[in-house]
Design an enzyme around this catalytic site. Structure first.
Site, PDB file in Angstrom:
ATOM      1  N   TYR A 143     -17.433   6.207  10.891  1.00 10.79           N
ATOM      2  CA  TYR A 143     -17.970   7.558  10.777  1.00 10.79           C
ATOM      3  C   TYR A 143     -17.437   8.462  11.907  1.00 10.79           C
ATOM      4  CZ  TYR A 143     -20.982  11.601  10.943  1.00 10.79           C
ATOM      5  OH  TYR A 143     -21.428  12.903  10.976  1.00 10.79           O
ATOM      6  N   GLY A 184     -21.545  14.455   8.503  1.00  7.53           N
ATOM      7  CA  GLY A 184     -22.825  14.732   7.838  1.00  7.53           C
ATOM      8  C   GLY A 184     -22.773  14.251   6.399  1.00  7.53           C
TER       9      GLY A 184
END
Lengths: 250, 213
Positions: free
Chosen positions: B53, B60
């Site tokens: 990530y 998001g």
């Protein structure tokens, strides 16, 4: 109060109890000091924390997603501190109101000679009331609000940044309120002359009188309030507080 | 005051002094080693092609979008540019200094994977009294103070404005004048700069008057 002539002269008077703004000052301000101490602990922890995401753990060879960036601890600490700031101002304003009311203070109305011709501290109390009220609105907790962001991925947020920012306005307000109380209290003590207060309090008055002369007849107090508030902001009165509140030293 | 970020915890007294009086900040040997190790680890992850990530994904809600290796620097720069949407009056230089210092402290713990050079450049901004222009409003205080920190990060990569001795100057000009080379962000660095509670913390810390440390 140790060594105060004024206190000595009232030991046998007919007023057996003071209003809470005086009598319960230790309980309220003690609670505020506890708030400060807790908030310091939270902030010290947060200041040394890693607050990004994801986090890299070299030893275990992992990159882990978490939520250390969520500033709820800061938001709640700021809200908690807001309560203490509001209460210090609320209590101080009540004592200003007490000082200008001859029925409660036994002093000349509005702390001035030739009342009527002079309005004295009448409006200074109004200013303090306006600021105390403003702080009560500012004390509404920011952290209980949350608006989902980022298409609901970030569906609970802390509002910590506003929670912290509004404290500056509150601190400015409370410094002005306490400045007005200092001026009013010094003025009240002047009316007791030649009786004196304690050495600790007379020292404060001596320092105060260097930047704000006694209120003899009507004049604008606006710049006096600013000067005194600036000395409060600068921490000039801490030395007096520390001399009578040993717990502040630790 | 001089402050070396290494193995000691910072105290509130350190932070108050840095806010009030200014600070010259440096990194200790252990901090430098921690930062470098975590950065090597991120380099390995990228080389290995793992999906992580914020390193090679969108952000998001867009986290499921995989970003190709050749776009990783672009991804970080876009993050900074798109997130710099703060509004309202600018934060004071003293508060901005505290924000940058707390970001240095957080990155120096060695859990963020950024390059040493990035942290050193942040220190250089502090030490040269170059303060990114950060609008005060527009953070909800989760995911970190994204918008305000994006304005801070912008200065590091040479976009936006900074304040030098009270004057607003385009960031590239101020950096050049101080002999600081703008950063080209490496994987994860934009995210590591933007995530964090530094702005809320800096807004909260400078209580005036007396307070125990």
């Amino acid at each position: 109060m140790l060594g105060s002539d004024i206190r000595q002269s009232h030991l046998e008077c007919d007023r057996v109890q003071d209003p809470y703004s005086i009598r319960c000052q230790p309980q309220v301000v003690g609670a505020c000091l506890d708030v400060l101490s807790h908030v310091c602990w939270v902030l010290r922890t947060e200041a040394n924390a890693v607050t990004d995401n994801p986090l890299v753990f070299v030893e275990s060879g992992a990159v882990l997603s978490g939520g250390n960036f969520h500033a709820e601890p800061v938001a709640m600490a700021a809200d908690y501190l807001a309560l203490a700031i509001a209460e210090i101002g609320a209590l101080s304003e009540r004592r200003i109101a007490l000082l200008i009311d001859p029925h409660l203070s036994g002093l000349p109305p509005f702390l001035v000679a030739e009342g009527g011709l002079n309005s004295g501290f009448m409006m200074a109390q109004v200013t303090a009331a306006a600021l105390a009220s403003e702080n009560k609105s500012h004390a509404h907790p920011a952290s209980v609000d949350s608006i989902p962001t980022s298409a609901n991925q970030e569906d609970h947020v802390s509002m910590a940044t506003f929670a912290a920012r509004r404290l500056h306005t509150m601190l400015d307000n409370v410094a002005d309120i306490v400045a007005i109380e200092l001026l009013a209290a010094a003025q009240g003590i002047d009316f007791h002359h030649p009786q004196k207060s304690s050495a600790a309090i007379e020292n404060v008055i001596t320092a105060l009188r260097k930047i704000s002369p006694r209120y003899v007849e009507d004049r604008s107090l606006s710049s006096d309030i600013r000067r005194v508030a600036a000395t409060i902001d600068d921490g000039n009165y801490c030395q007096y507080a520390e001399s009578i509140l040993p717990s502040l030293r630790t | 005051m001089k402050l070396t970020i290494d193995n000691q915890l910072v105290t509130l007294a350190d932070l108050r002094a840095a806010w009030h009086d200014g600070v010259t900040v440096s990194l200790g040997d252990d901090a430098r080693a921690r930062i470098a190790e975590a950065n090597e680890f991120i380099d390995d992850v990228v080389a290995h092609g793992d999906t992580v990530y914020g390193v090679n994904t969108g952000f998001g809600q867009m986290a499921q979008v995989r970003i190709s290796d050749k776009e990783l620097a672009h991804l970080q720069e876009n993050l900074v540019r798109s997130h710099a949407v703060g509004v309202g009056e600018d934060l004071d230089d003293e508060i901005v200094r505290l924000i940058m210092l707390m970001k240095v402290v957080a990155l120096a713990a060695g859990f963020s994977g950024v390059r040493l050079k990035l942290v050193e450049t942040l220190c250089a901004l502090i030490n040269n009294e170059i303060y990114p222009r950060i609008p005060s409003r527009g953070s909800v205080g989760a995911s970190g103070d994204l918008a305000p920190l994006a304005h801070m990060a912008g200065a590091l990569i040479g976009i936006g404005e900074v304040r030098v001795k009270g004057d607003l100057v385009p960031a590239p000009i101020a950096l050049k004048a101080a002999g600081i080379e703008p950063i080209t962000l490496a994987p994860k660095e934009g995210l590591a700069l933007l995530n964090g509670t530094c702005v809320a913390m800096a807004g909260r810390l400078p209580s005036r008057g007396c307070c125990a440390n």
